[in-house]
Design a protein around this motif. Structure first.
Motif, short mmCIF file in Angstrom:
data_model
loop_
_atom_site.label_atom_id
_atom_site.label_comp_id
_atom_site.label_asym_id
_atom_site.label_seq_id
_atom_site.Cartn_x
_atom_site.Cartn_y
_atom_site.Cartn_z
N ALA A 1 44.87 43.10 35.98
CA ALA A 1 44.07 41.74 35.61
C ALA A 1 43.01 41.88 36.47
O ALA A 1 42.84 42.47 37.38
N ASP A 2 41.96 41.03 35.92
CA ASP A 2 40.85 40.74 36.80
C ASP A 2 40.71 39.58 37.31
O ASP A 2 41.21 38.66 36.78
N ASP A 3 40.60 39.59 38.73
CA ASP A 3 40.52 38.41 39.24
C ASP A 3 39.53 38.72 40.57
O ASP A 3 39.43 39.67 41.34
N PRO A 4 38.41 37.83 40.79
CA PRO A 4 37.27 38.11 41.81
C PRO A 4 37.69 38.21 43.13
O PRO A 4 37.13 38.45 44.07
N THR A 5 39.02 37.57 43.35
CA THR A 5 39.47 37.35 44.69
C THR A 5 39.96 38.88 45.09
O THR A 5 40.16 39.00 46.42
N PHE A 6 40.38 39.91 44.32
CA PHE A 6 40.92 41.00 44.56
C PHE A 6 39.86 42.29 44.11
O PHE A 6 38.95 41.94 43.51
#
Lengths: 468, 588
Positions: B537-542
């Motif tokens: 998944a894409d998540d800017p936190t990671f």
């Protein structure tokens, strides 16, 4: 360097050998084995100089029976030799020597002897061969000489089975360094529960032991209506000031109120009713619609009691309720106050309860916390009458300290909900943080709750025994 | 709760005996009061200012906590009266409003313009008072206490007291544009316009708190005498002209208000206490208020109200069995004159000092106080009930135990945080967070209710950097989100969050914890049916490519991954971090 130059000797020896046994080295050098091991370890610590592996060292020694075999020959040999050339009655033979039974059976197996069963006085045993070679004695002697080394394992196992030899661990001849029993052990790798929640678990346990049912309190956002108005807290009350309560900007207002009930609440505030004078002020709906971060879990109790009042088809069923959950105050923060804390609340709704009942229940509750000495001070609270502050005698501080608040819910709160007139509702509350701080001797609440907690304190925290 | 300071020696003199501190504490406790602190003017000043207070009085002062609804106890005089009646050393006085000896009542005429700002007013006169310094101080202090409590910091009611002999009625209560109001205010040497006064008091530590009440109104309230002398500009300041001094004999009291009922309560509370010092004690000279429609009203109201209470009900409610006579006597000791009227009923007279009595249950409480809370037998209700846990809490507790058993340590972070905590610091924007916003936070720490547990754990790590690695932390608590389907338009959601902090990212550790967590909830690993699995998944936190979402029954219930280096930096951490956060409720 350690080991009187033994380490250098070891390195020299290793030049000519792929590997060496420390025991052999010790024997060879005439040094103590531990000294050699020490030298190996110090060489290991230098880095990539030598490699060493641990070997389990065991040896074999003779049993008492094995000793006899060395001295006198194997049981079968002893038996063979006890037979005269003419033979002997089996019965007589068996009585004449020790271990005859084993000797007989082995001698038979080895065909050293044979039996003549024709004799009138019973079977007669005779030598079958003219000479024997006592291999067992030889084996046992070999083992005794070399502590079992160089003897085939299968043979050793057979000798062991015959209980002639036994295995011996190295420990038998070693001297062990005494343990330091004053030192601490190695701490186990562990996870830990939070101290405050350990205390919470105990409080939950107490309520459950007392037959209380837990309320569903997972709703931090509450309308002013349920947080204040239903509890007969007037709209100008200081608790509803923005210096005391967190109001919500988004979503600002609550919706979907029970209109009929809301009307009754409005009336009892502004004009009275149900035997009350009311507060005689202009009650505003908009004020009741304002969302807040709940200031107490009593808002949930109000919702529960209203719900129970709606469900009483076959009469009201008495209930005992409890909750432990977060509440919020927009207060000035200090060492003992945070903007959020956990409120413990107990509520009993039953027919014709008395103030004495409230004190009795509180007494039972606090006794489970190990608090026996209680006294009650008259107090004021907008939604309870009578109201009482609960004090307990603190043996350490040598004084009475406040441990909770309690009271009987006002008719102005209960009757508009539709609860029967003879239902009394008693309630009490206290914070979870305060008893936890006292229990664990914590002065600053930020060391207990929130991200500034000292994790070492969590790691070191004992189980929660409230009565000790 | 309000706290009053009274001179100990004066108090004992009035009570007719001395007490040890313990004895007095005991008496206070039984009456529902609390001896909060024993101090002196000097000690208080020194505590406040941190320097030696030269010349300040060292006379002992008792600071006593008063219940918030007992306006009759807010000064020495009221307290002494109540305690003497409680100890049966004195009977409760009967308060009376009488016409003035001259025959003409003082009039306060309310002009229509006041409706725009502060529409109500009441008035009365205390006649023939002989002030001592102590009395005078007590009179001022009481007004201050009333202003703070019942008057809600002057917003509901403001009191003005004046030397009647310096002014001439009838008095006009009007409201005028600030520029048109000009007078010499209390303790000032020159005249100011109302506009100038508002400016002047902006820097006054005491008065600045009341300015907002009228500041943005087109007109300000003002009271004149018949010669145009300004008595006061409520709720801010009185005029210097009519100032009360030790020589004042006749006191004109006016209370202006936004709530008439409260104004009557305030006036009654003030005059019942201080009428003690009038020429004829406990009598008050009535004042007349003429409303804009011409109605004439006489104050103070001083209402006496009767309630009939059922003895059996009182006994049953408290858990005692007292005779009707005994109950009447207990109530009389609480300043509620009572008599037995028939076998089982007691008639109770509620005096104008006891506005806190609004229901029979208040009378019942006074019986209990009179009887002594600690003399009541403690009993246990007979009803048997069966305890039960709230399901979500039960599961949460079981999970907490086993996550700790898996080697993770529990933290407990705050439910409130800054917008930046859940947005900027996690490389996200606040609009998409669905956060509940707080209107009146005192600091940045309380801007919103948290929408994720992750920042709390990361902050916990940041303040525990000295601890040995790895740090393995978790929390199972509620987050808060807006939700249009709820009556309050918001909801709690229980989340499980765990963080692994070490020299290496440790995705596999957090992944393993997820597997364990699912095992605890009996959710099998499976890409179909009722199982769970994770997918990229894409998540800017990671960190890009190091994040996966947790899928259960085709629904995303959470995420795990290696945190983005920017996030690590913004939380002031210096090692990589793997984290997991799941909505627990979605799995139940």
């Amino acid at each position: 360097m350690a080991g009187d130059g033994v380490d250098a000797t070891i390195l020299q020896l290793l030049q000519d050998n792929d590997w060496l046994d420390t025991k052999d080295i010790a024997r060879q050098l005439g040094k103590d084995h531990q000294l050699v091991v020490g030298a190996v370890k110090s060489l290991q610590s230098l880095g990539d100089v030598i490699t060493a592996e641990q070997r389990v060292s065991k040896w074999w020694e003779l049993t008492g029976e094995g000793q006899l075999v060395v001295e006198n020959g194997s049981h079968e040999a002893v038996l063979y030799r006890a037979i005269p050339p003419e033979g002997v009655l089996q019965k007589k033979l068996m009585e004449s020597i020790p271990n005859a039974k084993v000797g007989f059976s082995n001698a038979m197996k080895k065909k050293w002897i044979h039996m003549d069963k024709t004799g009138a006085n019973g079977p007669v045993v005779k030598q079958a061969v003219s000479a024997i070679e006592d291999d067992v004695q030889k084996t046992v002697q070999d083992i005794a000489a070399n502590q079992g080394e160089g003897v085939d394992n299968k043979v050793k196992q057979e000798m062991k089975k015959r209980k002639l030899i036994q295995e011996v661990g190295l420990w038998k001849e070693k001297k062990f360094k005494p343990y330091n029993f004053d030192a601490l052990g190695v701490p186990p790798v562990s996870g830990h529960l939070h101290p405050l929640l350990k205390v919470r678990a105990q409080f939950r346990q107490i309520f459950l032991e007392m037959g209380f049912t837990e309320m569903k309190t997972n709703n931090y956002i509450e309308s002013s209506f349920w947080n204040f108005d239903t509890l007969f807290v007037p709209q100008q009350h200081p608790a509803r000031d923005e210096h005391d309560t967190f109001f919500i900007k988004e979503p600002m207002y609550a919706q979907g109120f029970p209109e009929e009930y809301m009307d009754k609440v409005k009336t009892v505030h502004s004009q009275g009713g149900f035997g009350s004078q009311g507060y005689q002020y202009e009650w505003k709906r908009e004020e009741a619609q304002k969302n807040v971060l709940r200031t107490h879990t009593t808002a949930v109790s109000a919702r529960m009691l209203y719900q129970l009042a709606q469900q009483q088809k076959d009469g009201f069923k008495p209930v005992k309720l409890f909750s432990i959950d977060r509440v919020f105050r927009n207060e000035t923060l200090d060492a003992t106050h945070l903007a959020e804390f956990n409120q413990i609340e107990g509520v009993v709704a039953d027919y014709n309860l008395t103030l004495g009942d409230l004190m009795g229940v509180l007494h039972a509750f606090f006794k489970k916390l190990g608090i026996e000495k209680l006294r009650f001070k008259p107090a004021y609270n907008p939604y309870t009458e009578p109201s009482m502050e609960v004090f307990s005698y603190h043996e350490g501080l040598q004084k009475w300290v406040e441990v909770g608040n309690s009271g009987v819910f006002r008719p102005e709160m209960l009757l508009p909900m539709g609860l029967p007139e003879d239902i009394t509702v008693i309630a009490w509350g206290l914070s979870l943080e305060r008893p936890t701080m006292i229990k664990y001797g914590i002065d600053n609440i930020r060391e207990l709750v929130g991200h500034k907690i000292n994790l070492q304190m969590v790691y070191d925290n004992p189980i929660c025994q409230l009565t000790s | 709760m309000p706290t009053i300071g009274v001179n100990r020696d004066l108090l004992f003199e009035r009570l007719g005996r001395t007490y040890t501190e313990e004895e007095f504490d005991e008496l206070m406790f039984d009456y529902g009061l609390e001896l909060d602190e024993v101090t002196s003017e000097k000690a208080m000043l020194e505590k406040e200012q941190g320097v030696t207070a030269q010349g300040a009085s060292e006379a002992i002062i008792y600071r006593i906590e008063i219940p918030a609804n007992r306006y009759d106890l807010l000064c020495l005089e009221g307290l002494v009266r109540a305690l003497l009646v409680f100890q049966e050393k004195q009977e409760a006085p009967r308060y009376k409003a009488i016409p003035p000896t001259s025959g003409n009542s003082q009039q306060l005429i309310i002009q229509e313009a006041t409706a725009q700002v502060r529409p109500h007013a009441v008035c009365a006169v205390l006649q023939g008072v002989n002030f001592t310094q102590a009395m005078y101080q007590s009179f001022i202090d009481l007004q201050d206490k009333l202003h703070q409590n019942l008057c809600r910091k002057r917003s509901l009611v403001a009191i003005g007291t004046h030397d009647l002999d310096t002014v001439q009625g009838p008095f006009i209560y009007n409201a005028k544009p600030p520029a048109e109001i000009k007078f010499k205010p209390l303790n000032q040497t020159k005249e100011y316009t109302a506009v100038e006064l508002m400016q002047l008091y902006k820097s006054d530590s005491h008065l600045k708190h009341f300015l907002h009440i009228i500041e943005d109104k087109p007109v300000y309230p003002v009271i004149y005498d018949q010669n145009g002398v300004v008595l006061s500009m409520p709720p801010i300041i009185n005029g210097e002209h009519s100032k009360i001094t030790l020589n004042t004999k006749n006191i004109f009291i006016e209370c202006t208000a936004t709530d008439l009922h409260k104004a009557k309560m305030v006036l009654d509370s003030l005059v019942t206490i201080f009428s003690e010092y009038c020429q004829t004690p406990f009598t008050v000279e009535a004042g007349e208020v003429i409303t804009p429609d011409g109605t004439k009203l006489t104050y103070p109201a001083l209402p006496y109200r009767e309630e009939i209470v059922d003895v059996a009900w009182i006994n049953k409610s408290v858990g005692i069995s007292e005779s009707p006579e005994s109950i009447a006597k207990l109530l009389t000791r609480m300043c509620l004159s009572s008599e037995v009227i028939e076998e089982s009923k007691v008639k109770v007279e509620i005096p104008p000092t006891r506005y806190d009595i609004i229901h029979a249950c208040d009378i019942m409480e006074d019986v209990a106080i009179g009887f002594g809370y600690n003399n009541i037998q403690r009993t246990i209700p007979k009803t048997n009930t069966i305890g039960d846990q709230f399901g979500l809490n039960k599961v949460t507790d079981l999970l907490r135990q086993d996550i700790a058993a898996a080697g993770f340590t529990e933290v407990l972070s705050f439910s409130l945080c800054s917008r930046d905590d859940v947005a900027g610091k996690l490389n996200k924007d606040i609009e998409s967070s669905g956060a509940v916003h707080i209107a009146n936070p005192k600091t940045l720490e309380f801007q919103i209710a948290r929408t994720t547990l992750l920042p709390g754990i990361l902050k916990t790590i940041a303040s525990n950097k000295k601890m040995p690695l790895p740090m393995k932390l978790f929390e199972i608590s509620d987050i808060i989100l807006q939700d249009k389907d709820k009556d309050v338009c918001a909801k709690n959601e229980r989340h499980f969050c765990a963080v692994y902090y070490n020299k290496n990212p440790g995705f596999e550790i957090i992944h393993g914890l997820l597997d364990r967590f699912m095992q605890l909830l009996e959710v099998p690993y499976s890409k179909e049916g009722n199982g769970y699995f994770i997918r990229a998944a894409d998540d800017p936190t990671f960190f890009p490519g190091r994040c996966a979402e947790v899928v259960v029954k085709a629904q995303v219930v959470g995420k795990l991954g290696v945190l983005h280096p920017d996030v690590i930096t913004k939380f002031e951490l210096n090692n990589p971090c793997a984290a997991l956060e799941i909505n627990v409720e979605a799995l139940l």
